[in-house]
Enzyme design. Structure first.
Site, mmCIF file in Angstrom:
data_model
loop_
_atom_site.group_PDB
_atom_site.id
_atom_site.type_symbol
_atom_site.label_atom_id
_atom_site.label_comp_id
_atom_site.label_asym_id
_atom_site.label_seq_id
_atom_site.Cartn_x
_atom_site.Cartn_y
_atom_site.Cartn_z
ATOM 1 N N GLY A 1 -0.761 29.179 -129.418
ATOM 2 C CA GLY A 1 -0.511 30.464 -130.061
ATOM 3 C C GLY A 1 0.437 31.325 -129.243
ATOM 4 N N ASP B 1 -1.292 37.548 -118.503
ATOM 5 C CA ASP B 1 -2.742 37.551 -118.432
ATOM 6 C C ASP B 1 -3.183 38.608 -119.431
ATOM 7 O OD1 ASP B 1 -5.132 36.421 -117.458
ATOM 8 O OD2 ASP B 1 -5.503 38.185 -116.252
ATOM 9 N N SER B 2 -4.102 38.227 -120.262
ATOM 10 C CA SER B 2 -4.502 39.140 -121.315
ATOM 11 C C SER B 2 -5.971 38.959 -121.612
ATOM 12 C CB SER B 2 -3.664 38.896 -122.575
ATOM 13 O OG SER B 2 -3.769 37.549 -122.989
ATOM 14 N N PHE C 1 -5.762 33.722 -132.718
ATOM 15 C CA PHE C 1 -6.605 32.877 -131.870
ATOM 16 C C PHE C 1 -7.466 33.782 -131.013
ATOM 17 C CE2 PHE C 1 -2.462 33.520 -129.924
ATOM 18 C CZ PHE C 1 -2.753 33.900 -128.634
ATOM 19 N N GLY C 2 -8.350 33.181 -130.239
ATOM 20 C CA GLY C 2 -9.200 33.974 -129.359
ATOM 21 C C GLY C 2 -10.140 34.883 -130.139
ATOM 22 N N LYS D 1 1.669 40.946 -136.770
ATOM 23 C CA LYS D 1 0.874 40.914 -135.546
ATOM 24 C C LYS D 1 1.759 41.160 -134.327
ATOM 25 C CE LYS D 1 -1.956 37.976 -132.608
ATOM 26 N NZ LYS D 1 -2.508 36.653 -132.319
ATOM 27 N N HIS E 1 -0.986 43.629 -128.447
ATOM 28 C CA HIS E 1 -0.824 43.913 -127.014
ATOM 29 C C HIS E 1 0.273 43.044 -126.410
ATOM 30 C CE1 HIS E 1 -3.531 40.629 -127.750
ATOM 31 N NE2 HIS E 1 -3.681 40.329 -126.485
#
Length: 198
Positions: A11, A69-70, A152-153, A175, A180
């Site tokens: 993704g 990094d998220s 995803f996630g 999106k 973010h």
């Protein structure tokens, strides 16, 4: 210009490739150019982890590297899962287990207490050590049921009141405008426009 994407997440790879294609850069997954083992994430912030990965792979590949990094933050849980979002339930990358743990942890809360936000820090590091970082956030409500099949996630749980949809219900174009990661990438690309391209 070729840039290495320090992720195995399909993704993210799709999102990053699209963003960098817009400025004429070829973005390739790290698995295409290196068999170096993934580094451990030992940072205490999103930025530390993103920079750590980018420096590691820039050294391993000799190419500019983009890392991120998220994660998702539930305000009422004291900023959890935060940097542990991908391994919240114990095993890295198990979206279903992570989602279910977050649902359980938020079970006592309703309404405004379910506010949360996504955070992303992107880091671009060159082999000579130069680095750029940018951060983006997206705010919403963390629900206790899934809606939508995209993304995803935690996307199926993350409801955006102003859109009346979860992140998983938004088309990719939409999106990318509000996520973010999309916001962090746009900030990074703006900074990159002011950087020398060598």
């Amino acid at each position: 210009m070729k840039i290495v994407l320090a992720t195995h997440n399909e993704g993210k790879i799709r999102e990053f490739r699209k963003a960098f294609a817009g400025i004429g850069w070829e973005a390739v997954p790290v698995s295409d150019v290196s068999d170096a083992p993934d580094p451990e994430e030992t940072g205490t912030t999103f930025e530390e982890n993103a920079l750590q990965k980018a420096h590691y792979y820039a050294k391993a590949t000799g190419l500019p590297v983009l890392s991120d990094d998220s994660g998702i933050v539930a305000d009422i849980l004291g900023d959890k899962p935060g940097i542990y979002s991908a391994r919240y339930a114990g095993h890295h990358g198990d979206d279903e287990a992570n989602n279910q743990k977050l649902i359980r942890d938020l079970a006592p809360y309703t309404g405004e207490d379910r506010k949360g936000h996504y955070v992303c820090v992107v880091a671009l590091v060159w082999p000579d050590g130069r680095e750029l970082t940018a951060e983006g956030s997206c705010y919403g409500i963390i629900r206790d049921f899934y809606q939508g099949t995209g993304g995803f996630g935690y996307d199926p749980l993350f409801y955006l009141p102003e859109y009346g949809k979860t992140m998983a219900e938004l088309p990719m174009e939409e999106k990318n405008k509000i996520s973010h990661r999309g916001r962090a990438l746009r900030k990074l690309l703006a900074k990159l426009a002011d950087e020398p391209m060598d």
